[in-house]
Design an enzyme around this catalytic site. Structure first.
Site, short mmCIF file in Angstrom:
data_model
loop_
_atom_site.label_atom_id
_atom_site.label_comp_id
_atom_site.label_asym_id
_atom_site.label_seq_id
_atom_site.Cartn_x
_atom_site.Cartn_y
_atom_site.Cartn_z
N GLU A 262 0.84 -1.21 0.00
CA GLU A 262 0.00 0.00 0.00
C GLU A 262 0.87 1.25 0.00
OE1 GLU A 262 -2.81 -0.46 3.23
OE2 GLU A 262 -3.98 -1.90 2.09
N HIS A 281 -7.99 1.42 1.02
CA HIS A 281 -8.00 0.90 2.40
C HIS A 281 -8.71 1.90 3.31
CE1 HIS A 281 -5.78 -2.11 5.18
NE2 HIS A 281 -6.95 -1.76 5.69
#
Length: 320
Positions: A262, A281
């Site tokens: 990420e 997310h």
């Protein structure tokens, strides 16, 4: 004065939490610089007494080199980025904030289901680009939702789905039978759930035990008209297998909120699929959820500083 270091961009920023921190005269240091190792936490190891973890975690090296560290808290639920054995060895409690993000994640899952069913991102793009391509979608009422993991988030999602007229099947190692019976949820093995569901939503912990829980073999069990939703952890789904299934039209679409890396590497083929909805997310990112998390963290810091165990401690053996 207590020094708190956080790697969460949101901790202490929303609702009543900033006021609660100010009232206690705590020093809050935010370490979220992605250009620095662990966000820059290393610059504060000598003074850090409490660490509130976000997406940047607490590994063994950090824990062993923070001489004043009294507790590690997660601004959220998942603690796969905290080395709990290392903390336990040092007698440091690890505490999370269970249930605080359940409603937020469940609502985003429902929003993603509706986005997929009605192709909302696609038709939005068509309209703003000057087109007028209408799309005949589907309704979620009457469809079967398969929930993998009936924890706080899974249960919140199940109750909302039932209220919207969906049939809910679920797979869980230790289901809450009172909840299951109250909401008319049907329990299934994972393979049975995959073969029955129109939407499969994942709500299990990450880590090596669940790595590639959903791979080519599992996707092959799903209906070609089904959707896969991952709002748990990135490693749970084999993205190569998912992209291949979408290419072959063996699956109708997907929604993804969590990634192994990420931000993710968008050169992966999955990011070219028009039938996939991506979010960064952000399942827990509502003002209400962030405030609930922060207030629970503050309550647990109070307990730690008072020498009291938190009811949410994940390694209670340190108190023995």
């Amino acid at each position: 004065m207590t020094t708190i270091v956080t790697t969460s961009p949101a901790f202490g920023t929303i609702g009543r939490v900033p006021e609660a921190i100010a009232e206690r005269d705590w020093t809050l240091i935010r370490c979220t610089d992605t250009d620095k190792p662990q966000g820059g936490v290393g610059e504060h190891l000598d003074t850090m007494e409490i660490m509130v973890v976000g997406l940047i975690g607490a590994d063994k090296n950090l824990i062993n080199n923070a001489p004043r560290l009294k507790a590690i808290l997660k601004h959220g639920v998942g603690v796969d980025n905290i080395d709990i054995p290392a903390a336990t060895a040092k007698g440091i409690p690890v505490i999370n904030a269970p249930g605080t993000n359940a409603n937020a994640v469940a609502e985003l899952v429902l929003g993603s289901m509706l986005s997929l069913a009605r192709r909302i991102p696609m038709v939005h793009k068509v309209v703003v680009e000057g087109g007028w391509q209408r799309h005949v979608g589907s309704e979620i009422e009457g469809k079967t939702l398969g929930i993998v993991g009936l924890g706080c988030i899974g249960r919140s999602l199940a109750a909302k789905a039932v209220a919207l007229g969906m049939r809910v099947v679920a797979s869980d190692l230790k289901p809450d039978m009172e909840f299951v019976e109250k909401h008319g949820i049907e329990l299934r093995s994972l393979d049975e759930l995959l073969s029955e569901a129109d939407y499969v939503s994942l709500h299990v912990f990450g880590g090596k035990d669940n790595s590639k829980l959903i791979g080519a073999e599992q996707i092959a069990l799903m209906k070609p008209t089904a959707y896969l939703l991952n709002f748990a952890r990135g490693e749970i789904v084999d993205l190569d297998a998912l992209a291949a299934a979408l290419d072959k039209e063996e699956l109708l679409g997907a929604a993804i909120d969590a990634y192994e890396q990420e931000p993710p590497d968008i050169s992966h083929p999955i990011f070219k699929h028009p039938r996939v909805v991506f979010t960064p997310h952000s399942g827990a990112d509502t003002k209400e959820s962030v405030e609930r998390m922060g207030l629970m963290n503050v309550q647990d810091i109070d307990a730690v500083l008072a020498g009291e165990p938190s009811p949410r401690v994940l390694n209670p053996e340190i108190y023995k």
